[in-house]
Scaffold this active site. Structure first.
Site, PDB file in Angstrom:
ATOM      1  N   GLU A  27     -14.037   0.090 -19.405  1.00 48.25           N
ATOM      2  CA  GLU A  27     -14.909  -0.045 -18.237  1.00 48.25           C
ATOM      3  C   GLU A  27     -15.094   1.288 -17.531  1.00 48.25           C
ATOM      4  O   GLU A  27     -16.204   1.679 -17.176  1.00 48.25           O
ATOM      5  CB  GLU A  27     -14.310  -1.074 -17.268  1.00 48.25           C
ATOM      6  CG  GLU A  27     -14.316  -2.496 -17.823  1.00 48.25           C
ATOM      7  CD  GLU A  27     -13.506  -3.470 -16.960  1.00 48.25           C
ATOM      8  OE1 GLU A  27     -13.406  -3.248 -15.745  1.00 48.25           O
ATOM      9  OE2 GLU A  27     -12.980  -4.451 -17.513  1.00 48.25           O
TER      10      GLU A  27
ATOM     11  N   TYR B  51      -5.224  -5.219 -21.260  1.00 47.97           N
ATOM     12  CA  TYR B  51      -5.640  -4.860 -19.911  1.00 47.97           C
ATOM     13  C   TYR B  51      -5.935  -3.369 -19.786  1.00 47.97           C
ATOM     14  O   TYR B  51      -7.016  -2.983 -19.357  1.00 47.97           O
ATOM     15  CB  TYR B  51      -4.535  -5.236 -18.906  1.00 47.97           C
ATOM     16  CG  TYR B  51      -4.858  -6.385 -17.988  1.00 47.97           C
ATOM     17  CD1 TYR B  51      -4.500  -6.343 -16.645  1.00 47.97           C
ATOM     18  CD2 TYR B  51      -5.509  -7.513 -18.442  1.00 47.97           C
ATOM     19  CE1 TYR B  51      -4.769  -7.407 -15.805  1.00 47.97           C
ATOM     20  CE2 TYR B  51      -5.772  -8.574 -17.616  1.00 47.97           C
ATOM     21  CZ  TYR B  51      -5.396  -8.523 -16.287  1.00 47.97           C
ATOM     22  OH  TYR B  51      -5.640  -9.573 -15.460  1.00 47.97           O
TER      23      TYR B  51
END
Lengths: 242, 306
Positions: free
Chosen positions: A171, A164
Site C-alpha cells: 500500500e 500484514y
C-alpha cells in the site's frame, strides 16, 4: 421491565423466545454475509490467477478485477455497522480503521490514479488482501456453523504475521508511486482564493496518510498478536481498561 | 490498574491506630488515610469501592451509612494521574486566544514573508478577531469566576486530547480567515451584520445560562437541582431545552461561520455540535433519572428537534 412475580415467568419466556428468534435470524444473516464475502474474494483470487497464467504478465490485471474488487471491498462497510451495533465482537475502532484504509486505497488511490494501476506494489497488496480476506471470512463462516477446522483458525491467526507487513509495504509503495501524478494533475485539490476560504492539497493529504501508518499499523499488528495468543494458546490477556 | 489492593479498615468508636476509624468518618477521610500509607496515590486519583466491579464511592459518603459491619473491606483502583478541571479549561482556552492572534498579526513563517506583520484589508477580519478573542476571554473569565465544578479533577491525558482539539482547530480557522487571499462574505455588510447580531445574542445567552446554573448551587455544595427560567429573558429557553448553554454555544459558532464564510469554521461548528449533542443527551437523561417531576416539554439541545 417490572413484572409481578406470578406472570413474570410467562413474560420472561415470551421475551426469551423473541430474543432467540431474533438471534437466529441475525446468525443466519451473518452466515450468509460471510459465505458471500468468502465466495467473492475466492472469485477475485481465481480471476487473478487465471489472468496471470493466461497472460504471463500482471499488466492489466488490476483493470480486469477492478469492479469486483470495488464491490466486495465496499460491501465490507456493512461490517463496521455490525461491530458498532455489537453483533460482531470485534472492536469498532480496529475494524473501522481497517475498512477505511481499504476503501481509501481502492477508491481514492488505485481507482483514481490510473497510471499506477500496473505497479507491482498493487499486485502485492491485492494478493495479500485476497489471502487474508479468504482466511478471515471462511473463519467467520465456519465459526458460525460451529464446524471450525483447526487449519482455518491456524491460517487466520498466523498468516497475518507475514502478510500484514507485506500488505502495508504494497500500500505504501503504491501511494508513493502515485505522488508525482497527483502533484502534476492537482487532482482533488482546491486552492485559494475561493469563496469557502479553504484549501486542500491532495498531495500533502497522501503524505499525511502515509505517515499515519506509523502510529496505526503497530497498534493493529499488536492487537492481532494479542488475539492470536488468546485464541490459539488460550492466554488471558488483561487489556488496559479505562 | 486493576483493583488488587485491598484496604482493610476497622470501625471503632475511638480511633487511636491507623486503619481504625470512627463510624461517622467519610470516604474522603479514608482516602487521606490511604494517601498517608501510600504517598504516590493522592486522594484525587483514588477510586474506592465496596465491590471490585462496583461503582466508585463518593467522598461525602459516611461509613455508617454504607453496608459495612464493624470492619470494612474497600477495593482501591488507581485512576491515573489527575489534573484539575480549572487547569484544563484555562490551558485549552488560552491556546486558541493566543494562536488566533498570532495568525491575525501575521507572525513570520505562517504566510509568505512579504505579508509579515501586515494586517488584512477587510474590516470583517478585524471584527472576526475581536469576536473570537472576546469568546475565549469570556470563557477564561467564566472558568475563573462563574463555573462551579462538581468534579475536581480529570485524567491527565485529557488535557492533551482537549488541547489538540481546541488549539488545532483554532490554528486551522485562523489560518484561512487571516490569509492574504481571504475572500469576504458574498452578501457583504448585510451578512456580516446579521452574523454579528446572532453571535452577540448567543454570547449573552450563553453567559446568562452560566450565571443561572451557578446560582442554582450554593458555594461549596454539590447539590443538584432542576434549572428553571429566571427573570432574565435569555433564560426563558429553559422552558424548551435542558442544556441551553450548548444551544447558545452552537448559535454563537453559527454566527461566526456566517460572519467569516469559512468552511473550516463550519466544520468546527459541526464537530462541536455533535459533541455537545452527546453531552446534552447524557445530561438530559440523568436529569430525567434523578428528578421525577422533570418538565416533559424539554429537549436536550434543540427545541422539539434533538
Amino acid at each position: 421491565m417490572a413484572s409481578s412475580e406470578e406472570d413474570g415467568t410467562v413474560e420472561e419466556k415470551e421475551n426469551n423466545n423473541k430474543k432467540r428468534t431474533k438471534s437466529a435470524l441475525v446468525t443466519a444473516w451473518l452466515t450468509f454475509y460471510n459465505i458471500a464475502m468468502t465466495a467473492g474474494w475466492l472469485v477475485l483470487a481465481i480471476t487473478m490467477m487465471r489472468f496471470y497464467i493466461q497472460r504471463g504478465t500482471h499488466k492489466g490485471l488490476y483493470r480486469s478485477i477492478a469492479r469486483t474488487l470495488k464491490f466486495f471491498q465496499t460491501f465490507a462497510l456493512v461490517e463496521v455497522r455490525l461491530t458498532f451495533v455489537g453483533i460482531v465482537k470485534t472492536s469498532v475502532i480496529v475494524n473501522g480503521v481497517q475498512v477505511c484504509s481499504r476503501i481509501f486505497m481502492v477508491w481514492f488511490v488505485t481507482n483514481s490514479i490510473r497510471q499506477i494501476q500496473n505497479e507491482e506494489s498493487v499486485i502485492l497488496f491485492l494478493v495479500v488482501w485476497t489471502v487474508m480476506e479468504i482466511s478471515r471470512y471462511s473463519y467467520y463462516t465456519f465459526s458460525l456453523l460451529h464446524h471450525l477446522p483447526y487449519f482455518i483458525k491456524w491460517a487466520r491467526y498466523n498468516f497475518f504475521i507475514v502478510l500484514y507487513p507485506l500488505g502495508v509495504a504494497g500500500e505504501l509503495l503504491t501511494i508513493y508511486a502515485a505522488l508525482p501524478f497527483v502533484r502534476r494533475s492537482g487532482m482533488y485539490s482546491m486552492r485559494l482564493p475561493n469563496k469557502y476560504n479553504v484549501s486542500f492539497d491532495y498531495y500533502y493529504c497522501l503524505i499525511i496518510v502515509m505517515l499515519s501508518y506509523i502510529p496505526l499499523f503497530p497498534q493493529l499488528y499488536l492487537h492481532m498478536l494479542r488475539q492470536r495468543r488468546r485464541v490459539l494458546h488460550g492466554e488471558v490477556i488483561v487489556e488496559k481498561d479505562e | 490498574n486493576s483493583s488488587r489492593l485491598v484496604l482493610f479498615v476497622e470501625i471503632q468508636p475511638q480511633h487511636c491506630k491507623t486503619n481504625r476509624v470512627e463510624p461517622n468518618a467519610t470516604i474522603g477521610e479514608i482516602k487521606s488515610m490511604f494517601h498517608k500509607s501510600h504517598p504516590q496515590w493522592y486522594p484525587a486519583r483514588q477510586s474506592i469501592r465496596l465491590d471490585p466491579k462496583g461503582k466508585s464511592l463518593k467522598d461525602e459518603d459516611v461509613l455508617q451509612h454504607l453496608p459495612v459491619g464493624t470492619t470494612a473491606t474497600f477495593y482501591f483502583r488507581d485512576l491515573g494521574a489527575q489534573i484539575s478541571w480549572v487547569t484544563v479549561f484555562l490551558t485549552e482556552y488560552t491556546g486558541p486566544l493566543v494562536i488566533y492572534l498570532m495568525f491575525y498579526f501575521r507572525v513570520p513563517f505562517i504566510y509568505a514573508s512579504k505579508y509579515d506583520f501586515t494586517t488584512s484589508k477587510h474590516w470583517v477580519v478585524h471584527l472576526a478577531c475581536m469576536c473570537h478573542s472576546f469568546h475565549y476571554v469570556k470563557r477564561l473569565l467564566e472558568t475563573l469566576f462563574v463555573h462551579r465544578f462538581s468534579h475536581g479533577t480529570m485524567p491527565l491525558r485529557n488535557i492533551f486530547k482537549n488541547c489538540t482539539y481546541y488549539w488545532g482547530f483554532a490554528a486551522w480557522m485562523a489560518y484561512y480567515i487571516n490569509h492574504p487571499l481571504y475572500t469576504p462574505p458574498i452578501y457583504g455588510e448585510q451578512q456580516i451584520r446579521l452574523a454579528l447580531i446572532i453571535f452577540l445574542f448567543c454570547q449573552i445567552g450563553n453567559f446568562s445560562i452560566h450565571i443561572a446554573l451557578r446560582n442554582l448551587r450554593p458555594p461549596g455544595s454539590k447539590t443538584r437541582k432542576i434549572p428553571y427560567p429566571t427573570k432574565n429573558p435569555f433564560t426563558w429557553i429553559f422552558l424548551l431545552v435542558s442544556c441551553p448553554n450548548y444551544t447558545y454555544e452552537l448559535g454563537s459558532w453559527l454566527g461566526f461561520t456566517l460572519m467569516t464564510q469559512c468552511l473550516p469554521v463550519a466544520f468546527f461548528t459541526l464537530v462541536g455540535f455533535v459533541q455537545m449533542t452527546v453531552w446534552a443527551k447524557g445530561k438530559h437523561r440523568s436529569y430525567l433519572k434523578e428528578f421525577r417531576d422533570y418538565p416533559p416539554l424539554r429537549s436536550p439541545i434543540l427545541p422539539f428537534i434533538l
